[in-house]
Design a protein around this motif. Structure first.
Motif, PDB file in Angstrom:
ATOM      1  N   LEU A   1      69.870  -2.351 -74.786  1.00  0.00           N
ATOM      2  CA  LEU A   1      70.502  -2.453 -73.475  1.00  0.00           C
ATOM      3  C   LEU A   1      69.453  -2.352 -72.374  1.00  0.00           C
ATOM      4  O   LEU A   1      68.612  -1.458 -72.380  1.00  0.00           O
ATOM      5  N   ALA A   2      69.500  -3.277 -71.427  1.00  0.00           N
ATOM      6  CA  ALA A   2      68.538  -3.292 -70.327  1.00  0.00           C
ATOM      7  C   ALA A   2      69.243  -2.882 -69.047  1.00  0.00           C
ATOM      8  O   ALA A   2      70.360  -3.305 -68.774  1.00  0.00           O
ATOM      9  N   TYR A   3      68.583  -2.052 -68.239  1.00  0.00           N
ATOM     10  CA  TYR A   3      69.123  -1.621 -66.964  1.00  0.00           C
ATOM     11  C   TYR A   3      67.974  -1.526 -65.975  1.00  0.00           C
ATOM     12  O   TYR A   3      66.970  -0.848 -66.230  1.00  0.00           O
ATOM     13  N   ASP A   4      68.090  -2.189 -64.853  1.00  0.00           N
ATOM     14  CA  ASP A   4      67.005  -2.251 -63.888  1.00  0.00           C
ATOM     15  C   ASP A   4      67.182  -1.309 -62.707  1.00  0.00           C
ATOM     16  O   ASP A   4      66.258  -1.132 -61.909  1.00  0.00           O
ATOM     17  N   GLY A   5      68.362  -0.704 -62.570  1.00  0.00           N
ATOM     18  CA  GLY A   5      68.625   0.108 -61.394  1.00  0.00           C
ATOM     19  C   GLY A   5      68.024   1.500 -61.475  1.00  0.00           C
ATOM     20  O   GLY A   5      67.538   1.945 -62.520  1.00  0.00           O
ATOM     21  N   GLU A   6      68.077   2.197 -60.368  1.00  0.00           N
ATOM     22  CA  GLU A   6      67.609   3.583 -60.287  1.00  0.00           C
ATOM     23  C   GLU A   6      68.698   4.512 -60.815  1.00  0.00           C
ATOM     24  O   GLU A   6      69.883   4.327 -60.550  1.00  0.00           O
ATOM     25  N   ILE A   7      68.303   5.522 -61.579  1.00  0.00           N
ATOM     26  CA  ILE A   7      69.237   6.519 -62.079  1.00  0.00           C
ATOM     27  C   ILE A   7      69.180   7.731 -61.158  1.00  0.00           C
ATOM     28  O   ILE A   7      68.141   8.414 -61.077  1.00  0.00           O
ATOM     29  N   GLU A   8      70.264   8.005 -60.459  1.00  0.00           N
ATOM     30  CA  GLU A   8      70.303   9.128 -59.524  1.00  0.00           C
ATOM     31  C   GLU A   8      70.420  10.457 -60.274  1.00  0.00           C
ATOM     32  O   GLU A   8      70.978  10.531 -61.365  1.00  0.00           O
ATOM     33  N   ASP A   9      69.901  11.527 -59.652  1.00  0.00           N
ATOM     34  CA  ASP A   9      69.948  12.851 -60.277  1.00  0.00           C
ATOM     35  C   ASP A   9      71.382  13.276 -60.583  1.00  0.00           C
ATOM     36  O   ASP A   9      71.664  13.855 -61.642  1.00  0.00           O
ATOM     37  N   ALA A  10      72.309  12.985 -59.654  1.00  0.00           N
ATOM     38  CA  ALA A  10      73.699  13.393 -59.861  1.00  0.00           C
ATOM     39  C   ALA A  10      74.297  12.713 -61.089  1.00  0.00           C
ATOM     40  O   ALA A  10      75.056  13.329 -61.858  1.00  0.00           O
ATOM     41  N   PHE A  11      73.944  11.434 -61.293  1.00  0.00           N
ATOM     42  CA  PHE A  11      74.460  10.720 -62.466  1.00  0.00           C
ATOM     43  C   PHE A  11      73.851  11.292 -63.746  1.00  0.00           C
ATOM     44  O   PHE A  11      74.540  11.440 -64.762  1.00  0.00           O
ATOM     45  N   LEU A  12      72.549  11.612 -63.715  1.00  0.00           N
ATOM     46  CA  LEU A  12      71.920  12.237 -64.883  1.00  0.00           C
ATOM     47  C   LEU A  12      72.661  13.509 -65.276  1.00  0.00           C
ATOM     48  O   LEU A  12      72.909  13.756 -66.469  1.00  0.00           O
ATOM     49  N   GLU A  13      73.021  14.335 -64.294  1.00  0.00           N
ATOM     50  CA  GLU A  13      73.694  15.591 -64.597  1.00  0.00           C
ATOM     51  C   GLU A  13      75.097  15.354 -65.138  1.00  0.00           C
ATOM     52  O   GLU A  13      75.569  16.096 -66.008  1.00  0.00           O
ATOM     53  N   ARG A  14      75.794  14.330 -64.644  1.00  0.00           N
ATOM     54  CA  ARG A  14      77.117  14.008 -65.182  1.00  0.00           C
ATOM     55  C   ARG A  14      77.022  13.621 -66.658  1.00  0.00           C
ATOM     56  O   ARG A  14      77.853  14.041 -67.482  1.00  0.00           O
ATOM     57  N   VAL A  15      76.027  12.818 -66.991  1.00  0.00           N
ATOM     58  CA  VAL A  15      75.843  12.411 -68.386  1.00  0.00           C
ATOM     59  C   VAL A  15      75.424  13.608 -69.235  1.00  0.00           C
ATOM     60  O   VAL A  15      75.944  13.831 -70.338  1.00  0.00           O
ATOM     61  N   ALA A  16      74.486  14.411 -68.736  1.00  0.00           N
ATOM     62  CA  ALA A  16      74.006  15.570 -69.494  1.00  0.00           C
ATOM     63  C   ALA A  16      75.138  16.541 -69.802  1.00  0.00           C
ATOM     64  O   ALA A  16      75.176  17.152 -70.876  1.00  0.00           O
ATOM     65  N   ALA A  17      76.085  16.684 -68.878  1.00  0.00           N
ATOM     66  CA  ALA A  17      77.198  17.620 -69.074  1.00  0.00           C
ATOM     67  C   ALA A  17      78.103  17.211 -70.223  1.00  0.00           C
ATOM     68  O   ALA A  17      78.850  18.041 -70.759  1.00  0.00           O
ATOM     69  N   LEU A  18      78.057  15.948 -70.623  1.00  0.00           N
ATOM     70  CA  LEU A  18      78.913  15.448 -71.705  1.00  0.00           C
ATOM     71  C   LEU A  18      78.280  15.586 -73.084  1.00  0.00           C
ATOM     72  O   LEU A  18      78.925  15.313 -74.091  1.00  0.00           O
TER      73      LEU A  18
ATOM     74  N   LEU B   1      61.363  -0.646 -74.739  1.00  0.00           N
ATOM     75  CA  LEU B   1      60.997  -2.068 -74.830  1.00  0.00           C
ATOM     76  C   LEU B   1      62.093  -2.939 -74.225  1.00  0.00           C
ATOM     77  O   LEU B   1      61.807  -3.923 -73.526  1.00  0.00           O
ATOM     78  N   GLY B   2      63.358  -2.589 -74.512  1.00  0.00           N
ATOM     79  CA  GLY B   2      64.455  -3.365 -73.959  1.00  0.00           C
ATOM     80  C   GLY B   2      64.536  -3.266 -72.449  1.00  0.00           C
ATOM     81  O   GLY B   2      64.845  -4.244 -71.772  1.00  0.00           O
ATOM     82  N   ARG B   3      64.231  -2.091 -71.930  1.00  0.00           N
ATOM     83  CA  ARG B   3      64.349  -1.882 -70.479  1.00  0.00           C
ATOM     84  C   ARG B   3      63.218  -2.549 -69.704  1.00  0.00           C
ATOM     85  O   ARG B   3      63.443  -3.123 -68.632  1.00  0.00           O
ATOM     86  N   TYR B   4      61.995  -2.501 -70.249  1.00  0.00           N
ATOM     87  CA  TYR B   4      60.840  -2.992 -69.500  1.00  0.00           C
ATOM     88  C   TYR B   4      60.269  -4.302 -70.032  1.00  0.00           C
ATOM     89  O   TYR B   4      59.401  -4.897 -69.399  1.00  0.00           O
ATOM     90  N   GLY B   5      60.728  -4.731 -71.206  1.00  0.00           N
ATOM     91  CA  GLY B   5      60.295  -6.029 -71.718  1.00  0.00           C
ATOM     92  C   GLY B   5      59.011  -6.010 -72.495  1.00  0.00           C
ATOM     93  O   GLY B   5      58.727  -6.942 -73.242  1.00  0.00           O
ATOM     94  N   SER B   6      58.214  -4.973 -72.348  1.00  0.00           N
ATOM     95  CA  SER B   6      56.964  -4.861 -73.102  1.00  0.00           C
ATOM     96  C   SER B   6      56.522  -3.405 -73.099  1.00  0.00           C
ATOM     97  O   SER B   6      56.920  -2.617 -72.221  1.00  0.00           O
ATOM     98  N   ALA B   7      55.690  -3.053 -74.086  1.00  0.00           N
ATOM     99  CA  ALA B   7      55.154  -1.696 -74.129  1.00  0.00           C
ATOM    100  C   ALA B   7      54.148  -1.470 -73.016  1.00  0.00           C
ATOM    101  O   ALA B   7      54.014  -0.354 -72.512  1.00  0.00           O
TER     102      ALA B   7
END
Length: 357
Positions: A295-312, A29-35
């Motif tokens: 928290l709202a975020y409008d940008g694209e999440i790259e695969d490499a960033f997803l893997e960096r977060v997942a590794a933590l 809801l925070g990211r997209y503003g509505s369901a």
């Protein structure tokens, strides 16, 4: 703001999507503003993995709504004007609730009474008497309709107002011997559940049920409970939510007294009668602050960033802010990545800003 019919429908649909619990619901809801927009965006969010985290069909949601209509149940959606204010303050709040009976009781000052299923006669007498006195003092009594202490508490408060929170659907009468109590609760009190109509309670449902019991209440009274029990889980949740925790002391010779006695050692408020509860409520105390906007975020999440977060991530729950510091990225970007990982089953979003594998 009044929710439109389309938004209410989309919120129920989003809430019934696999892998979307209250935390993910709040973040979407925070990211997209509505369901409505969140439901539309879900296919793109999970496309990278091929996971099947997709909303149920509109027809499936229509069937649940029709089942509620046949039962005479009422749907409360987070954002509705009459959604319980105490629950709305939780971080995160339950997205949807089904109710039967007097839903207005959910917005009155309430105290929960919980305890052992195999309760002593004395424990049941204490629970029943406390419930009667709390009702006469203007409090709604909340419990879980279980055997023992729960049932005694509901019985004591039926004339003045009591709420039963169920683990299964709002039509799931458990235990079966409480069928008569259930009928009286629907007639005189209120029955509420986060689960879909027709759902039968599973073990995983009871922590969610306990969180609603404590969340609806200003305080939780534990009458009898063993050390490893759902009642102590409810007490822990109440403390995390900023509610008062009360414990009725018992004989050290009775295993059912070990739970309340341990709570007292940990700082719970001694409860020998309603005077102890009223005294605590007149003392200035600070409830947990209402949750801030997700928290709202409008940008694209790259695969490499997803893997960096997942590794933590690890099986041990970790604060989201700690992961953001470790990865060296804004909290909003990390929250968006964790949300996407949760939708494909690689992370679990937990209350309190925690996350785990």
């Amino acid at each position: 703001m009044t929710l439109s019919a389309a938004e209410r429908f989309a919120r129920l649909r989003l809430a019934r999507t696999d892998r979307i619990g209250p935390v993910a619901f709040s973040q979407l809801l925070g990211r997209y503003g509505s369901a409505v927009r969140a439901v539309e965006a879900l296919p793109d969010l999970v496309r990278k993995s091929g996971a099947a985290t997709l909303p149920p069909s509109s027809e499936a949601v229509e069937r649940e709504l029709a089942a509620g209509d046949r039962l005479g149940a009422r749907l409360l959606v987070l954002g509705d004007a009459d959604y319980p204010q105490m629950l709305a303050e939780l971080d995160p709040a339950p997205p949807v609730l089904w109710t039967r009976g007097r839903a207005a009781l959910l917005n009155r000052p309430a105290v929960a009474i919980v305890g052992a299923r195999i309760a002593s006669a004395g424990g049941q007498r204490i629970a029943r008497g406390l419930a009667q006195q709390l009702g006469q003092a203007g409090h709604v009594v909340v419990s879980g309709m279980a055997r023992g202490i729960d049932g005694a508490a509901h019985e004591g408060a039926l004339p003045t107002g009591t709420v039963a929170v169920l683990g299964g659907g709002v039509d799931d009468i458990y235990p079966p011997e409480h069928a008569d109590l259930y009928a009286r609760l629907v007639d005189q009190g209120c029955v509420v559940s986060e689960s879909p109509i027709g759902a039968r309670a599973q073990a995983r449902d009871f922590p969610r049920r306990n969180r609603i019991i404590s969340g609806l209440s200003r305080g939780v009274v534990v009458v009898e409970a063993e050390i490893r029990s759902g009642s102590l889980i409810t007490a822990r949740l109440a403390a995390e939510q900023g509610r008062d925790v009360f414990a009725v002391p018992g004989s050290p010779l009775d295993p059912r007294a070990r739970g309340p006695n341990e709570l007292l050692r940990q700082g719970a408020i001694l409860c020998e009668g309603i005077e102890d509860i009223e005294r605590a409520f007149t003392t200035l105390r600070t409830l947990r602050e209402p949750p801030s906007d997700p928290l709202a975020y409008d940008g694209e999440i790259e695969d490499a960033f997803l893997e960096r977060v997942a590794a933590l991530l690890s099986p041990t729950p970790t604060p989201r802010d700690e992961i953001a510091r470790a990865v060296g990225a804004p909290s909003a970007q990390v929250a968006a990545a964790l949300l996407e990982l949760s939708l494909v089953g690689r992370a679990e979003l937990l209350p309190g800003g925690l996350v785990s594998l």
